[in-house]
Design a protein around this motif. Sequence first.
Motif, PDB file in Angstrom:
ATOM      1  N   LEU A 254       0.828  -1.206   0.000  1.00  0.00           N
ATOM      2  CA  LEU A 254       0.000   0.000   0.000  1.00  0.00           C
ATOM      3  C   LEU A 254       0.866   1.261   0.000  1.00  0.00           C
ATOM      4  CD1 LEU A 254      -2.794  -1.063   2.516  1.00  0.00           C
ATOM      5  CD2 LEU A 254      -2.981  -0.846   0.029  1.00  0.00           C
ATOM      6  N   ARG A 255       1.963   1.226   0.739  1.00  0.00           N
ATOM      7  CA  ARG A 255       2.847   2.391   0.807  1.00  0.00           C
ATOM      8  C   ARG A 255       3.487   2.689  -0.543  1.00  0.00           C
ATOM      9  NH1 ARG A 255       6.221   1.467   6.495  1.00  0.00           N
ATOM     10  NH2 ARG A 255       4.540   2.090   7.916  1.00  0.00           N
ATOM     11  N   ILE A 256       3.951   1.647  -1.207  1.00  0.00           N
ATOM     12  CA  ILE A 256       4.631   1.893  -2.480  1.00  0.00           C
ATOM     13  C   ILE A 256       3.636   2.265  -3.575  1.00  0.00           C
ATOM     14  CG2 ILE A 256       4.653  -0.457  -3.428  1.00  0.00           C
ATOM     15  CD1 ILE A 256       7.598   0.110  -4.218  1.00  0.00           C
ATOM     16  N   ILE A 257       2.399   1.743  -3.480  1.00  0.00           N
ATOM     17  CA  ILE A 257       1.377   2.144  -4.432  1.00  0.00           C
ATOM     18  C   ILE A 257       1.042   3.619  -4.228  1.00  0.00           C
ATOM     19  CG2 ILE A 257      -1.066   1.899  -5.023  1.00  0.00           C
ATOM     20  CD1 ILE A 257       0.711  -0.180  -6.302  1.00  0.00           C
ATOM     21  N   ALA A 258       0.990   4.062  -2.961  1.00  0.00           N
ATOM     22  CA  ALA A 258       0.732   5.476  -2.678  1.00  0.00           C
ATOM     23  C   ALA A 258       1.830   6.356  -3.270  1.00  0.00           C
ATOM     24  CB  ALA A 258       0.625   5.691  -1.168  1.00  0.00           C
ATOM     25  N   LEU A 259       3.085   5.917  -3.155  1.00  0.00           N
ATOM     26  CA  LEU A 259       4.194   6.664  -3.752  1.00  0.00           C
ATOM     27  C   LEU A 259       4.056   6.710  -5.271  1.00  0.00           C
ATOM     28  CD1 LEU A 259       7.556   5.721  -1.952  1.00  0.00           C
ATOM     29  CD2 LEU A 259       6.562   7.997  -2.247  1.00  0.00           C
ATOM     30  N   CYS A 260       3.692   5.577  -5.855  1.00  0.00           N
ATOM     31  CA  CYS A 260       3.533   5.500  -7.303  1.00  0.00           C
ATOM     32  C   CYS A 260       2.396   6.405  -7.766  1.00  0.00           C
ATOM     33  CB  CYS A 260       3.280   4.045  -7.707  1.00  0.00           C
ATOM     34  SG  CYS A 260       3.397   3.739  -9.480  1.00  0.00           S
ATOM     35  N   GLU A 261       1.304   6.434  -7.004  1.00  0.00           N
ATOM     36  CA  GLU A 261       0.180   7.306  -7.345  1.00  0.00           C
ATOM     37  C   GLU A 261       0.609   8.774  -7.322  1.00  0.00           C
ATOM     38  OE1 GLU A 261      -2.719   6.196  -4.445  1.00  0.00           O
ATOM     39  OE2 GLU A 261      -3.669   4.711  -5.767  1.00  0.00           O
ATOM     40  N   ALA A 262       1.399   9.136  -6.304  1.00  0.00           N
ATOM     41  CA  ALA A 262       1.868  10.513  -6.195  1.00  0.00           C
ATOM     42  C   ALA A 262       2.802  10.858  -7.352  1.00  0.00           C
ATOM     43  CB  ALA A 262       2.582  10.713  -4.858  1.00  0.00           C
ATOM     44  N   ALA A 263       3.674   9.915  -7.710  1.00  0.00           N
ATOM     45  CA  ALA A 263       4.595  10.137  -8.829  1.00  0.00           C
ATOM     46  C   ALA A 263       3.822  10.270 -10.138  1.00  0.00           C
ATOM     47  CB  ALA A 263       5.601   8.999  -8.912  1.00  0.00           C
ATOM     48  N   ALA A 264       2.777   9.454 -10.284  1.00  0.00           N
ATOM     49  CA  ALA A 264       1.960   9.517 -11.499  1.00  0.00           C
ATOM     50  C   ALA A 264       1.224  10.848 -11.598  1.00  0.00           C
ATOM     51  CB  ALA A 264       0.970   8.359 -11.511  1.00  0.00           C
ATOM     52  N   ALA A 265       0.771  11.355 -10.456  1.00  0.00           N
ATOM     53  CA  ALA A 265       0.091  12.654 -10.448  1.00  0.00           C
ATOM     54  C   ALA A 265       1.049  13.763 -10.862  1.00  0.00           C
ATOM     55  CB  ALA A 265      -0.476  12.925  -9.058  1.00  0.00           C
ATOM     56  N   LEU A 266       2.287  13.691 -10.383  1.00  0.00           N
ATOM     57  CA  LEU A 266       3.292  14.683 -10.785  1.00  0.00           C
ATOM     58  C   LEU A 266       3.579  14.572 -12.274  1.00  0.00           C
ATOM     59  CD1 LEU A 266       5.435  16.831  -9.867  1.00  0.00           C
ATOM     60  CD2 LEU A 266       7.050  14.925  -9.798  1.00  0.00           C
ATOM     61  N   ALA A 267       3.731  13.336 -12.755  1.00  0.00           N
ATOM     62  CA  ALA A 267       4.013  13.127 -14.176  1.00  0.00           C
ATOM     63  C   ALA A 267       2.912  13.731 -15.037  1.00  0.00           C
ATOM     64  CB  ALA A 267       4.158  11.632 -14.463  1.00  0.00           C
ATOM     65  N   ARG A 268       1.690  13.603 -14.576  1.00  0.00           N
ATOM     66  CA  ARG A 268       0.550  14.147 -15.311  1.00  0.00           C
ATOM     67  C   ARG A 268       0.640  15.663 -15.442  1.00  0.00           C
ATOM     68  NH1 ARG A 268      -5.096  15.058 -13.896  1.00  0.00           N
ATOM     69  NH2 ARG A 268      -6.458  14.470 -15.628  1.00  0.00           N
ATOM     70  N   ASP A 269       1.294  16.301 -14.470  1.00  0.00           N
ATOM     71  CA  ASP A 269       1.433  17.753 -14.493  1.00  0.00           C
ATOM     72  C   ASP A 269       2.625  18.240 -15.307  1.00  0.00           C
ATOM     73  OD1 ASP A 269      -0.793  18.345 -12.939  1.00  0.00           O
ATOM     74  OD2 ASP A 269       0.311  18.199 -11.055  1.00  0.00           O
TER      75      ASP A 269
ATOM     76  N   LEU B  21       5.073   0.523 -16.601  1.00  0.00           N
ATOM     77  CA  LEU B  21       5.597   1.301 -17.727  1.00  0.00           C
ATOM     78  C   LEU B  21       4.422   1.842 -18.526  1.00  0.00           C
ATOM     79  CD1 LEU B  21       7.908   2.224 -19.613  1.00  0.00           C
ATOM     80  CD2 LEU B  21       7.721  -0.003 -20.757  1.00  0.00           C
ATOM     81  N   ALA B  22       4.281   3.151 -18.511  1.00  0.00           N
ATOM     82  CA  ALA B  22       3.189   3.811 -19.230  1.00  0.00           C
ATOM     83  C   ALA B  22       3.785   4.704 -20.311  1.00  0.00           C
ATOM     84  CB  ALA B  22       2.342   4.632 -18.265  1.00  0.00           C
ATOM     85  N   THR B  23       3.417   4.469 -21.539  1.00  0.00           N
ATOM     86  CA  THR B  23       3.972   5.235 -22.659  1.00  0.00           C
ATOM     87  C   THR B  23       2.865   5.886 -23.476  1.00  0.00           C
ATOM     88  OG1 THR B  23       3.983   3.246 -24.056  1.00  0.00           O
ATOM     89  CG2 THR B  23       5.994   3.724 -22.837  1.00  0.00           C
ATOM     90  N   GLY B  24       3.227   6.948 -24.177  1.00  0.00           N
ATOM     91  CA  GLY B  24       2.254   7.642 -25.027  1.00  0.00           C
ATOM     92  C   GLY B  24       1.285   8.492 -24.223  1.00  0.00           C
ATOM     93  N   PHE B  25       1.821   9.377 -23.376  1.00  0.00           N
ATOM     94  CA  PHE B  25       0.966  10.244 -22.567  1.00  0.00           C
ATOM     95  C   PHE B  25       0.036  11.049 -23.472  1.00  0.00           C
ATOM     96  CE2 PHE B  25       0.571  14.367 -20.112  1.00  0.00           C
ATOM     97  CZ  PHE B  25      -0.343  13.869 -19.195  1.00  0.00           C
ATOM     98  N   ARG B  26      -1.247  11.038 -23.151  1.00  0.00           N
ATOM     99  CA  ARG B  26      -2.247  11.682 -24.003  1.00  0.00           C
ATOM    100  C   ARG B  26      -2.398  13.179 -23.731  1.00  0.00           C
ATOM    101  NH1 ARG B  26      -5.185   6.577 -22.945  1.00  0.00           N
ATOM    102  NH2 ARG B  26      -5.253   5.412 -24.909  1.00  0.00           N
ATOM    103  N   GLY B  27      -1.793  13.654 -22.668  1.00  0.00           N
ATOM    104  CA  GLY B  27      -1.946  15.059 -22.304  1.00  0.00           C
ATOM    105  C   GLY B  27      -3.090  15.227 -21.324  1.00  0.00           C
ATOM    106  N   ARG B  28      -3.112  16.352 -20.669  1.00  0.00           N
ATOM    107  CA  ARG B  28      -4.139  16.612 -19.668  1.00  0.00           C
ATOM    108  C   ARG B  28      -5.412  17.128 -20.323  1.00  0.00           C
ATOM    109  NH1 ARG B  28      -2.426  19.701 -14.371  1.00  0.00           N
ATOM    110  NH2 ARG B  28      -4.665  19.408 -14.181  1.00  0.00           N
TER     111      ARG B  28
END
Length: 254
Positions: free
Chosen positions: A164-179, A229-236
């Motif tokens: 759960l802790r590492i998923i929370a970190l990954c979620e936070a990193a993904a949110a930053l990546a989205r920005d 691994l997520a590729t091809g970001f679609r943009g916000r």
Amino acid sequence: MADERRGSGRGQRDLKVRVKSARGRRISSVRWLERQLNDPYVQRAKREGFRGRAAYKIQEIDDKARFLVPGARVVDLGAAPGGWAQVAVKRVNALGEKKGKAVGRVLGIDLQEIEALAGAEFHVLDFLDEGAEARIKDWLDGPADVVMSDMAAASSGHKRTDHLRIIALCEAAAALARDILVPGGTFVAKVLAGGAEGELLQQLKRDYASVKHVKPPASRSDSSEKFVLATGFRGRKDAAEDIQEDAPGRTSAP
């Protein structure tokens, strides 16, 4: 000849380095140390000048996905000690050594200071802080092409809690990546057994053209770690909606 036969006849198991238990040293610590001393990736990292065996994980992931290309701007979250950044510097041509190729950027972020690395720029920052994304884009002089993370929360010894802790970190990193990612960008981050779950996986599938889990050979077979691994970001899309709502003739509030 007798000596040669005796030498060549020794099995690999006989050559394994063993660590004797010492007072105050737990059995788990002894096992970890033995594993490190006998790990071929650890030995290879020392020979090749990498800061840790983890460098080979991102190297092997990129060997297949090819997102660390010359000219790419890379943000490495939780970058210490700098092994992933070492790989990125070479592959994105951050030092300009590949003549005729675009020169990339490598920006490392961590809670602790990192030893300087030619071609990389390191900053002490908690990426969870408010305004972190703006500071990162300012340091990078724009958005990123790649956001990568080998972060892991301190182990509690309880698998479910650690997951759960590492998923929370990954979620936070993904949110930053989205920005901070450009359209078409790549996000790669460590997760544990079970992979990226629930809302995280759903969000990644909405945001990226391709989402999958990978386990590079350098990741120990007995380890529960994997990488999303997520590729091809679609943009916000919500950013575009915000622009439309604030356009002349529209109101953003009822």
